[in-house]
Design an enzyme around this catalytic site. Structure first.
Site, short mmCIF file in Angstrom:
data_model
loop_
_atom_site.label_atom_id
_atom_site.label_comp_id
_atom_site.label_asym_id
_atom_site.label_seq_id
_atom_site.Cartn_x
_atom_site.Cartn_y
_atom_site.Cartn_z
N HIS A 163 0.83 -1.21 0.00
CA HIS A 163 0.00 0.00 0.00
C HIS A 163 0.86 1.26 0.00
CE1 HIS A 163 -3.19 -2.76 1.21
NE2 HIS A 163 -4.07 -1.78 1.09
N ASN A 195 7.90 -4.34 3.72
CA ASN A 195 6.46 -4.05 3.77
C ASN A 195 5.81 -4.51 5.07
OD1 ASN A 195 3.82 -3.33 2.76
ND2 ASN A 195 3.49 -5.48 2.27
#
Length: 318
Positions: A163, A195
């Site tokens: 994201h 991440n």
């Protein structure tokens, strides 16, 4: 042979050539008609097919830039886009707005240039009515199929769908969280060590800032930085994944502006390499001057705010 005969023959040859070209083009378009999936019209049949470099349909942005709102303006009837982009747009390329964030999409890399969010204590606080597990990664159909990334591009690539606008920043409504799962908001990120770890730590840190500041403005995006190779020269190299050649950024940035309760503005800016990072490395090790990110990304952050008006940059007086 006189000049009249020469001109007549040239006219005949030109007519034959032009006629042949037009006939061939018509037949070719008729042959390609079943491939209407390339044209994002929603129809099952088309009489022609657009080609790369010869676009028939233009891409229309889903968002119209909204004039920035001055800090003293009353927040009456101000659109959400206007609130998010209060201090200016970093760039104006292929801007798209969602209910709670705005992005600029890079059709060449299939990754956003930047994503902008406005965080408040209400937008990030826990909400039992919002469940991330109900969200599905999905292609952004507002992006032309030529330039769209797909879930299949990530499958087996070894990279996470990372994201840019974090799902945890958008908890007021389920649809706000859902919209962060559009693939236009994703970039290929190293999973373990980045991440799921250090990048996640930075996202949580940004949310935590809302306990101290009533408004936090966050701009996130990819970088493709040069690397010196064995011959001593600098090269910009990055991997691409999937059939759509989705670019894998070498680094990611976050640039933040925080409003204090007494109206002062503070800025922080970070660059993290897209690789496994030791969990013990403090986030302050990744702070860089915002100008270095602007030069590398070709963007101008918060350009409605003069830098000499900021009370702090990376915790220090400018």
């Amino acid at each position: 042979m006189n000049s009249k005969n020469v001109m007549s023959r040239l006219l005949v040859l030109s007519s034959v050539g032009l006629g042949g070209y037009l006939t061939g083009s018509y037949i070719e378009r008729r042959k390609l008609a079943p491939m209407s999936g390339y044209v994002n019209t929603g129809k099952t049949k088309e009489l022609f097919c657009s080609k790369p470099a010869l676009p028939i349909f233009g891409t229309v942005s889903a968002a119209t830039p909204v004039p920035a709102v001055s800090p003293t303006s009353a927040p009456v009837n101000v659109s959400r886009v206007g609130q998010i982009m209060k201090y200016g747009f970093p760039g104006m390329d292929n801007i798209r707005s969602f209910d709670d964030y705005v992005l600029s999409y890079d059709r060449r890399t299939r990754v956003a240039h930047w994503v902008f969010e406005h965080l408040t204590p209400d937008t990030v606080k826990h909400n039992d009515g919002v469940d991330r597990a109900k969200c599905d990664f999905k292609p952004d159909e507002s992006v032309h199929p030529f330039f769209r990334s797909l879930n299949t591009d990530y499958k087996g690539s070894g990279f996470d769908r990372g994201h840019l606008a974090a799902a945890g920043n958008h908890r007021i409504q389920q649809k706000h969280c859902d919209q962060t799962f559009f693939l236009s908001n994703m970039a290929p990120q190293v999973g373990v060590g980045f991440n799921r770890d250090k990048w996640n730590h930075l996202e949580r840190y940004v949310r935590k800032l809302t306990k101290q500041y009533p408004n936090v403005y966050c701009c996130t995006g990819p970088l493709y930085l040069p690397h010196r190779e064995g011959d001593g020269k600098l090269y910009v190299k990055y991997q691409v994944i999937g059939t759509n050649n989705v670019a894998v950024p070498t680094h990611f940035f976050k640039v933040l502006v925080m409003e204090t309760t007494d109206g002062r503005l503070e800025m922080e800016s970070y660059v993290l390499p897209n690789q496994k990072i030791d969990d013990g490395t403090p986030l302050t090790m990744f702070q860089v001057p915002p100008e270095t990110i602007e030069r590398a990304a070709g963007l101008l952050f918060f350009d409605n705010v003069a830098r000499n008006k900021l009370s702090k940059i990376n915790g220090k007086k400018p």
